[in-house]
Design an enzyme around this catalytic site. Structure first.
Site, PDB file in Angstrom:
ATOM      1  N   ASP A 132      44.146 -25.042  -8.368  1.00  0.00           N
ATOM      2  CA  ASP A 132      45.192 -25.034  -7.296  1.00  0.00           C
ATOM      3  C   ASP A 132      45.503 -23.882  -6.505  1.00  0.00           C
ATOM      4  OD1 ASP A 132      46.807 -26.831  -6.107  1.00  0.00           O
ATOM      5  OD2 ASP A 132      48.504 -26.419  -7.258  1.00  0.00           O
ATOM      6  N   CYS A 196      57.594 -46.570  -6.844  1.00  0.00           N
ATOM      7  CA  CYS A 196      58.169 -45.495  -6.192  1.00  0.00           C
ATOM      8  C   CYS A 196      59.296 -45.731  -5.630  1.00  0.00           C
ATOM      9  CB  CYS A 196      57.063 -45.231  -4.803  1.00  0.00           C
ATOM     10  SG  CYS A 196      57.403 -43.816  -4.022  1.00  0.00           S
ATOM     11  N   CYS A 212      57.717 -38.606  -0.352  1.00  0.00           N
ATOM     12  CA  CYS A 212      57.345 -38.426  -1.807  1.00  0.00           C
ATOM     13  C   CYS A 212      58.515 -37.309  -2.374  1.00  0.00           C
ATOM     14  CB  CYS A 212      55.986 -37.609  -2.003  1.00  0.00           C
ATOM     15  SG  CYS A 212      55.583 -37.419  -3.745  1.00  0.00           S
ATOM     16  N   CYS A 239      58.450 -35.393  -9.574  1.00  0.00           N
ATOM     17  CA  CYS A 239      58.639 -36.722  -9.853  1.00  0.00           C
ATOM     18  C   CYS A 239      57.660 -37.466 -10.534  1.00  0.00           C
ATOM     19  CB  CYS A 239      58.885 -37.636  -8.747  1.00  0.00           C
ATOM     20  SG  CYS A 239      59.018 -39.635  -8.781  1.00  0.00           S
ATOM     21  N   CYS A 242      55.380 -42.595 -10.572  1.00  0.00           N
ATOM     22  CA  CYS A 242      54.097 -43.425 -10.412  1.00  0.00           C
ATOM     23  C   CYS A 242      52.981 -42.909 -11.362  1.00  0.00           C
ATOM     24  CB  CYS A 242      53.541 -43.063  -8.970  1.00  0.00           C
ATOM     25  SG  CYS A 242      53.131 -41.239  -8.477  1.00  0.00           S
TER      26      CYS A 242
END
Length: 343
Positions: A132, A196, A212, A239, A242
């Site tokens: 990443d 969501c 988001c 978050c 999902c």
């Protein structure tokens, strides 16, 4: 033992939970999805994605010598329900991955160890390690390597680990036989889309980052749009909704990495205490944590949104105390939160 089998065995010995091999070419559908995402502006303020989009779409544009990609996964499955603290109005909810050490450090240490082993085993074959930190399309490459598939929430889903895999890659000049790509197993399920809070999925397999909560609390600079604030609840960093909703998590298991064990002070922390952080105490509290990257002002902004959503009159003075904060975004959010709470 062939090269791929030897690498797989060593990666598992080092503690990786999933290993797969793919060619250093991105599938056409993955490239098309990236182009559409950027063309529609769904990446929001993440302008850094555009200048290096060609390298994202073409691994060999990032490193021309790459022949194969080794995709590696490290399980970070939570020990308890990651959404439990959403009901605690005086506490904040931090995404599972950020409740202890920065996963980049944990994954990169193991990637480097595997890379060093490969350099000794396969002399004269250069490699590059990524976690990443470069324009690498980790999830599509992981799907091509058979680790899982990109679900309707656009995250990787594994039949063994559910939605809880950290990913890293090693690009190598070795010609390694690719694994079979994983096919999609989402079927008609909509659990991740329907849960969501901010309706961030305009369609299955498509994410509007601008809505988001992970984007809003981490990547987004400045004020959070007023219409989205009430939907954020007490989510103050990231978050997991999902991810947690995915039925494939029934096959997942809790992580075995001590560095991923949640710190007590980051599991449902008190909003009043977090709002009181100045820059120095923020840096001290989140030393070694990915949360440190967003800085005190953005983090306290998130905390104030949670305070404004709490409905708790005891938190009104906490918000009011920041209404003249030196940071204009913090001050505006403090006034917003104060107005929402009963006196």
């Amino acid at each position: 033992m062939g090269a791929a089998d030897a690498i797989r065995a060593e990666a598992l010995r080092l503690g990786f939970d999933a290993v797969g091999f793919a060619r250093a070419h991105l599938a056409p559908e993955a490239r098309a999805r990236l182009r559409q995402f950027l063309a529609e502006g769904l990446h929001g303020g993440m302008a850094w994605m555009e200048p290096r989009a060609d390298q994202r779409a073409h691994p060999q544009a990032l490193w021309p010598e790459a022949v194969s990609v080794i995709s590696l996964g490290l399980n970070y499955g939570p020990e308890t329900d990651p959404l439990e603290s959403l009901a605690w109005r005086d506490r904040g909810t931090i995404s599972v991955y950020a409740r202890n050490r920065d996963y980049h450090d944990v994954v990169k240490k193991r990637l480097k160890a595997l890379g060093q082993w490969m350099a000794q085993r396969f002399k004269g074959q250069p490699l590059k390690v990524f976690v990443d930190t470069a324009p690498v399309m980790e999830k599509p490459l992981a799907q091509q390597a058979g680790l899982g598939w990109q679900g309707k929430h656009t995250n990787l889903v594994s039949r063994t680990h559910g939605s809880w895999l950290f990913l890293g890659e090693i690009f190598t000049t070795l010609d390694l036989a690719p694994d079979a790509a994983e096919r999609d197993h989402c079927g008609s399920c909509r659990a991740c889309l329907d849960i969501c809070p901010t309706d961030a999925f305009p369609a299955p397999y498509r994410l509007d980052a601008r809505r988001c909560i992970s984007y809003l609390t981490i990547e987004h600079h400045g004020p959070i749009p007023h219409e989205l604030r009430p939907k954020m609840g007490n989510r103050i960093y990231g978050c997991d909704d999902c991810l947690a909703a995915c039925p494939w998590n029934k096959f997942a298991h809790a992580h075995a990495e001590p560095g991923f064990a949640p710190r007590v002070e980051l599991t449902a922390p008190r909003l009043a205490e977090l709002a009181a952080l100045d820059d120095a105490t923020f840096r001290q509290k989140f030393s070694g944590s990915p949360i440190k990257r967003i800085g005190r002002n953005r983090f306290v902004r998130n905390v104030l949104v949670a305070i404004g959503n709490s409905g708790d009159p005891a938190l009104r003075p906490v918000a009011q105390a920041l209404s003249e904060d030196a940071d204009p975004t913090v001050a505006e959010c403090a006034r917003w939160a104060t107005e929402r709470l009963p006196a």
